[in-house]
Design an enzyme around this catalytic site. Structure first.
Site, short mmCIF file in Angstrom:
data_model
loop_
_atom_site.label_atom_id
_atom_site.label_comp_id
_atom_site.label_asym_id
_atom_site.label_seq_id
_atom_site.Cartn_x
_atom_site.Cartn_y
_atom_site.Cartn_z
N ASP A 46 0.69 -1.32 -0.12
CA ASP A 46 -0.02 0.09 0.12
C ASP A 46 0.78 1.32 -0.06
O ASP A 46 2.08 1.05 0.16
CB ASP A 46 -0.95 -0.05 1.28
CG ASP A 46 -2.13 -1.04 1.04
OD1 ASP A 46 -2.47 -1.42 0.22
OD2 ASP A 46 -2.68 -1.22 2.19
N LYS A 68 -3.45 3.51 -2.25
CA LYS A 68 -4.55 4.20 -2.64
C LYS A 68 -4.58 5.63 -1.48
O LYS A 68 -4.27 5.50 -0.28
CB LYS A 68 -5.97 3.74 -2.17
CG LYS A 68 -6.22 2.54 -3.01
CD LYS A 68 -7.43 1.69 -2.81
CE LYS A 68 -7.53 0.64 -3.30
NZ LYS A 68 -8.88 -0.23 -3.27
N MET A 177 -8.65 8.70 8.22
CA MET A 177 -9.14 9.17 6.76
C MET A 177 -9.78 10.22 6.82
O MET A 177 -10.72 10.17 5.99
CB MET A 177 -9.39 7.91 6.03
CG MET A 177 -8.45 6.75 6.15
SD MET A 177 -9.15 5.29 5.13
CE MET A 177 -10.45 4.74 6.41
#
Length: 248
Positions: A46, A68, A177
């Site tokens: 990641d 991402k 996030m």
């Protein structure tokens, strides 16, 4: 199952380890994660914040980036699932390296389902979640005998999918996030009864040399972080335990 043209015998599939990389610095990798990286044929990784973990990967191993971050165009989850199955079906041992811990806001279920469907053996390897590490990096505990007897971890990625009213009265929230949606998150909390003077700590790049911490309040955190630019990746801790000077 792949068949070897030379021997005309089935190739025994490799194994997939779904591994937590921790918050970024190599210091916070588990010993098991390091050992797996040192013997991997393929590492599918990641956006980790730090590339330290990749330093343990042997020179001949294949590195495949599938990160991402912040809404940027990126590989789709179905493609990642297929990639893991295909590499293992070739008889190679694969480390699927995930930021933090695979148990927290990763697409673990999708990848495990694909591996099971493909008949690929797999193993889950925990890592240090930034939800737990960021408060310590910022200098305070996540729990406190009187201020924070419990905490709730949630994603700030899509505030419209969260029942904010159900969070009213909880002692501590930890949001991952949520940097891009800070204004919306503040509005939702204020609208559901969180006091304006509720302490907020925002920790960006937790544990990394460029780490920055803002100690603020719910009614001023937007102004206090206005000079920050992008807050991604960040962890937000909301509640009395996040008050500056708690341990002094």
């Amino acid at each position: 199952m792949v068949v070897s043209a030379a021997a005309s015998e089935p190739v025994k599939p490799g194994k997939c380890w779904l591994v937590g990389a921790g918050p970024g610095p190599a210091d916070y990798l588990t010993m098991k994660a390091v050992k797996l990286l040192q013997t991997a044929d393929v590492v599918v990784y990641d956006d980790l914040g730090s590339q330290d973990a990749l330093g343990f990967v042997p020179p001949g191993a294949e590195l495949v980036y599938v990160g991402k971050r912040g809404g940027r165009e990126s590989i789709k989850q179905a493609q990642i699932d297929q990639l893991l199955v295909e590499r293992c079906a070739e008889g190679r041992n694969v480390v699927r390296l995930k930021g933090g811990c695979p148990a927290v806001f990763s697409r673990l279920a999708s990848e495990v389902s694909a591996l099971r469907a493909g008949g690929i053996p797999y193993e889950l390897v925990p890592g240090v979640s930034s939800a737990l590490a960021a408060p310590l990096f910022a200098g305070f505990p996540l729990t406190h005998v009187s201020l924070s007897p419990s905490f709730t971890v949630l994603s700030g990625h899509d505030p419209d999918t969260t029942d904010w009213g159900a969070l009213a009265g909880l002692p501590t929230l930890v949001l991952l996030m949520g940097g891009r949606n800070l204004p919306t998150i503040v509005t939702r909390l204020r609208d559901t009864g969180w006091p304006a003077d509720t302490p907020v700590a925002v920790v960006r790049d937790a544990g990394l040399p460029e780490q920055r911490v803002w100690h603020s309040r719910l009614d001023t955190v937007e102004a206090d972080t206005a000079d920050a630019g992008s807050l991604s990746p960040c962890v937000m801790i909301i509640g009395r335990v996040a008050e500056s000077g708690l341990l002094t």
